[in-house]
Motif scaffolding. Sequence first.
Motif, PDB file in Angstrom:
ATOM      1  N   LYS A 173       0.546   9.621  -1.396  1.00 61.59           N
ATOM      2  CA  LYS A 173      -0.882   9.942  -1.441  1.00 61.59           C
ATOM      3  C   LYS A 173      -1.204  10.935  -0.328  1.00 61.59           C
ATOM      4  O   LYS A 173      -0.587  10.929   0.730  1.00 61.59           O
ATOM      5  CB  LYS A 173      -1.733   8.684  -1.235  1.00 61.59           C
ATOM      6  CG  LYS A 173      -1.557   7.650  -2.305  1.00 61.59           C
ATOM      7  CD  LYS A 173      -2.209   8.068  -3.589  1.00 61.59           C
ATOM      8  CE  LYS A 173      -2.067   6.962  -4.616  1.00 61.59           C
ATOM      9  NZ  LYS A 173      -2.507   7.334  -5.918  1.00 61.59           N
ATOM     10  N   ASP A 174      -2.178  11.784  -0.584  1.00 65.14           N
ATOM     11  CA  ASP A 174      -2.584  12.778   0.403  1.00 65.14           C
ATOM     12  C   ASP A 174      -3.644  12.175   1.323  1.00 65.14           C
ATOM     13  O   ASP A 174      -4.756  11.891   0.902  1.00 65.14           O
ATOM     14  CB  ASP A 174      -3.135  14.012  -0.300  1.00 65.14           C
ATOM     15  CG  ASP A 174      -3.591  15.079   0.680  1.00 65.14           C
ATOM     16  OD1 ASP A 174      -3.206  15.023   1.865  1.00 65.14           O
ATOM     17  OD2 ASP A 174      -4.329  15.984   0.255  1.00 65.14           O
ATOM     18  N   PHE A 175      -3.274  11.937   2.562  1.00 68.27           N
ATOM     19  CA  PHE A 175      -4.190  11.372   3.544  1.00 68.27           C
ATOM     20  C   PHE A 175      -4.711  12.434   4.511  1.00 68.27           C
ATOM     21  O   PHE A 175      -5.241  12.101   5.567  1.00 68.27           O
ATOM     22  CB  PHE A 175      -3.495  10.275   4.358  1.00 68.27           C
ATOM     23  CG  PHE A 175      -3.146   9.045   3.563  1.00 68.27           C
ATOM     24  CD1 PHE A 175      -4.115   8.362   2.856  1.00 68.27           C
ATOM     25  CD2 PHE A 175      -1.849   8.563   3.528  1.00 68.27           C
ATOM     26  CE1 PHE A 175      -3.811   7.218   2.136  1.00 68.27           C
ATOM     27  CE2 PHE A 175      -1.530   7.422   2.812  1.00 68.27           C
ATOM     28  CZ  PHE A 175      -2.519   6.750   2.117  1.00 68.27           C
ATOM     29  N   SER A 176      -4.588  13.703   4.145  1.00 67.10           N
ATOM     30  CA  SER A 176      -4.937  14.769   5.077  1.00 67.10           C
ATOM     31  C   SER A 176      -6.411  14.736   5.497  1.00 67.10           C
ATOM     32  O   SER A 176      -6.749  15.158   6.585  1.00 67.10           O
ATOM     33  CB  SER A 176      -4.588  16.138   4.486  1.00 67.10           C
ATOM     34  OG  SER A 176      -5.293  16.343   3.275  1.00 67.10           O
ATOM     35  N   GLY A 177      -7.279  14.212   4.657  1.00 71.13           N
ATOM     36  CA  GLY A 177      -8.701  14.160   4.991  1.00 71.13           C
ATOM     37  C   GLY A 177      -9.085  12.951   5.814  1.00 71.13           C
ATOM     38  O   GLY A 177     -10.244  12.764   6.150  1.00 71.13           O
ATOM     39  N   MET A 178      -8.094  12.128   6.160  1.00 73.19           N
ATOM     40  CA  MET A 178      -8.377  10.903   6.914  1.00 73.19           C
ATOM     41  C   MET A 178      -7.707  10.968   8.276  1.00 73.19           C
ATOM     42  O   MET A 178      -6.689  11.613   8.443  1.00 73.19           O
ATOM     43  CB  MET A 178      -7.851   9.690   6.159  1.00 73.19           C
ATOM     44  CG  MET A 178      -8.459   9.473   4.818  1.00 73.19           C
ATOM     45  SD  MET A 178      -7.718   8.029   4.075  1.00 73.19           S
ATOM     46  CE  MET A 178      -8.134   8.280   2.383  1.00 73.19           C
ATOM     47  N   VAL A 196       1.346   5.273   9.660  1.00 74.59           N
ATOM     48  CA  VAL A 196       0.874   4.893   8.324  1.00 74.59           C
ATOM     49  C   VAL A 196       1.596   5.713   7.258  1.00 74.59           C
ATOM     50  O   VAL A 196       2.041   5.178   6.244  1.00 74.59           O
ATOM     51  CB  VAL A 196      -0.657   5.075   8.214  1.00 74.59           C
ATOM     52  CG1 VAL A 196      -1.131   4.874   6.784  1.00 74.59           C
ATOM     53  CG2 VAL A 196      -1.378   4.134   9.157  1.00 74.59           C
ATOM     54  N   VAL A 197       1.731   6.997   7.492  1.00 74.68           N
ATOM     55  CA  VAL A 197       2.411   7.868   6.526  1.00 74.68           C
ATOM     56  C   VAL A 197       3.886   7.481   6.422  1.00 74.68           C
ATOM     57  O   VAL A 197       4.442   7.448   5.325  1.00 74.68           O
ATOM     58  CB  VAL A 197       2.241   9.358   6.925  1.00 74.68           C
ATOM     59  CG1 VAL A 197       3.031  10.258   5.995  1.00 74.68           C
ATOM     60  CG2 VAL A 197       0.768   9.743   6.934  1.00 74.68           C
ATOM     61  N   GLU A 198       4.519   7.154   7.537  1.00 77.05           N
ATOM     62  CA  GLU A 198       5.919   6.727   7.516  1.00 77.05           C
ATOM     63  C   GLU A 198       6.086   5.438   6.724  1.00 77.05           C
ATOM     64  O   GLU A 198       7.024   5.309   5.926  1.00 77.05           O
ATOM     65  CB  GLU A 198       6.436   6.518   8.941  1.00 77.05           C
ATOM     66  CG  GLU A 198       6.659   7.801   9.716  1.00 77.05           C
ATOM     67  CD  GLU A 198       7.108   7.536  11.149  1.00 77.05           C
ATOM     68  OE1 GLU A 198       7.791   6.523  11.387  1.00 77.05           O
ATOM     69  OE2 GLU A 198       6.745   8.343  12.007  1.00 77.05           O
ATOM     70  N   ILE A 199       5.199   4.488   6.920  1.00 79.10           N
ATOM     71  CA  ILE A 199       5.252   3.222   6.168  1.00 79.10           C
ATOM     72  C   ILE A 199       5.094   3.497   4.679  1.00 79.10           C
ATOM     73  O   ILE A 199       5.822   2.961   3.846  1.00 79.10           O
ATOM     74  CB  ILE A 199       4.163   2.250   6.669  1.00 79.10           C
ATOM     75  CG1 ILE A 199       4.493   1.779   8.085  1.00 79.10           C
ATOM     76  CG2 ILE A 199       4.017   1.069   5.725  1.00 79.10           C
ATOM     77  CD1 ILE A 199       3.364   1.038   8.774  1.00 79.10           C
ATOM     78  N   GLN A 200       4.135   4.373   4.339  1.00 74.41           N
ATOM     79  CA  GLN A 200       3.927   4.722   2.941  1.00 74.41           C
ATOM     80  C   GLN A 200       5.194   5.315   2.339  1.00 74.41           C
ATOM     81  O   GLN A 200       5.627   4.920   1.256  1.00 74.41           O
ATOM     82  CB  GLN A 200       2.773   5.724   2.792  1.00 74.41           C
ATOM     83  CG  GLN A 200       2.625   6.223   1.358  1.00 74.41           C
ATOM     84  CD  GLN A 200       1.695   7.405   1.236  1.00 74.41           C
ATOM     85  OE1 GLN A 200       0.745   7.319   0.507  1.00 74.41           O
ATOM     86  NE2 GLN A 200       1.980   8.492   1.923  1.00 74.41           N
ATOM     87  N   ASN A 201       5.808   6.265   3.032  1.00 76.88           N
ATOM     88  CA  ASN A 201       6.997   6.918   2.500  1.00 76.88           C
ATOM     89  C   ASN A 201       8.152   5.936   2.311  1.00 76.88           C
ATOM     90  O   ASN A 201       8.874   6.002   1.314  1.00 76.88           O
ATOM     91  CB  ASN A 201       7.420   8.077   3.404  1.00 76.88           C
ATOM     92  CG  ASN A 201       6.424   9.221   3.349  1.00 76.88           C
ATOM     93  OD1 ASN A 201       5.658   9.358   2.387  1.00 76.88           O
ATOM     94  ND2 ASN A 201       6.404  10.044   4.376  1.00 76.88           N
ATOM     95  N   LYS A 202       8.336   5.004   3.253  1.00 77.98           N
ATOM     96  CA  LYS A 202       9.390   3.990   3.113  1.00 77.98           C
ATOM     97  C   LYS A 202       9.121   3.099   1.910  1.00 77.98           C
ATOM     98  O   LYS A 202      10.039   2.785   1.144  1.00 77.98           O
ATOM     99  CB  LYS A 202       9.477   3.134   4.383  1.00 77.98           C
ATOM    100  CG  LYS A 202      10.134   3.830   5.543  1.00 77.98           C
ATOM    101  CD  LYS A 202      10.172   2.923   6.769  1.00 77.98           C
ATOM    102  CE  LYS A 202      10.677   3.665   7.986  1.00 77.98           C
ATOM    103  NZ  LYS A 202      10.618   2.845   9.212  1.00 77.98           N
ATOM    104  N   ASN A 203       7.856   2.699   1.732  1.00 76.22           N
ATOM    105  CA  ASN A 203       7.513   1.835   0.598  1.00 76.22           C
ATOM    106  C   ASN A 203       7.686   2.551  -0.737  1.00 76.22           C
ATOM    107  O   ASN A 203       8.156   1.952  -1.703  1.00 76.22           O
ATOM    108  CB  ASN A 203       6.088   1.300   0.736  1.00 76.22           C
ATOM    109  CG  ASN A 203       5.970   0.250   1.810  1.00 76.22           C
ATOM    110  OD1 ASN A 203       6.947  -0.410   2.157  1.00 76.22           O
ATOM    111  ND2 ASN A 203       4.779   0.087   2.351  1.00 76.22           N
ATOM    112  N   ILE A 204       7.313   3.819  -0.810  1.00 79.54           N
ATOM    113  CA  ILE A 204       7.482   4.591  -2.039  1.00 79.54           C
ATOM    114  C   ILE A 204       8.969   4.690  -2.383  1.00 79.54           C
ATOM    115  O   ILE A 204       9.363   4.513  -3.540  1.00 79.54           O
ATOM    116  CB  ILE A 204       6.844   5.992  -1.907  1.00 79.54           C
ATOM    117  CG1 ILE A 204       5.322   5.858  -1.898  1.00 79.54           C
ATOM    118  CG2 ILE A 204       7.295   6.915  -3.042  1.00 79.54           C
ATOM    119  CD1 ILE A 204       4.585   7.139  -1.558  1.00 79.54           C
ATOM    120  N   LYS A 205       9.790   4.952  -1.385  1.00 79.81           N
ATOM    121  CA  LYS A 205      11.233   5.049  -1.606  1.00 79.81           C
ATOM    122  C   LYS A 205      11.788   3.722  -2.145  1.00 79.81           C
ATOM    123  O   LYS A 205      12.583   3.701  -3.079  1.00 79.81           O
ATOM    124  CB  LYS A 205      11.935   5.435  -0.306  1.00 79.81           C
ATOM    125  CG  LYS A 205      13.362   5.841  -0.469  1.00 79.81           C
ATOM    126  CD  LYS A 205      13.911   6.388   0.835  1.00 79.81           C
ATOM    127  CE  LYS A 205      15.316   6.931   0.625  1.00 79.81           C
ATOM    128  NZ  LYS A 205      15.856   7.538   1.828  1.00 79.81           N
TER     129      LYS A 205
END
Length: 137
Positions: A107-112, A118-127
């Motif tokens: 997901k794009d969180f650039s506006g937040m 948080v982004v690292e956790i997201q990427n690990k979970n997506i993988k």
Amino acid sequence: FWTKKGKFIMKVLRDVKIENYIQQMKFIDFLYSKNIKVVKNIKSKNGEEIVEYGGEKIIIQEFVEGIHPKDLSLELIDKIARNIVYMNKVSLNSEYVGKIEKEYFEKDFSGMDLSEGVVEIQNKNIKKLNGVDKSDF
């Protein structure tokens, strides 16, 4: 949103494979027809569930009242478990037994204003999610 006819949920279908979502909506309609308490997909005057509005694809569903988990009694938990078993039995004897492949995307969180963690956790979970062997389901 609330109307004179009740509460409804409007979903905007972005980043969704429409053919998979249509299959999901058919399954919801099937469960609803078997008197299983699920959301009801509202159809347009033309009988369509997915409607184009303001350049977006949307769906309207009837809101199902729930109970906050803190307020669940053991009796209610037992009733929920029995309903899930019933739903699974009904589902196994339906045409919806097949699986829908789902691929997970970042997901794009650039506006937040989020930490890098948080982004690292997201990427690990997506993988992990994309690596699950779905043949066992």
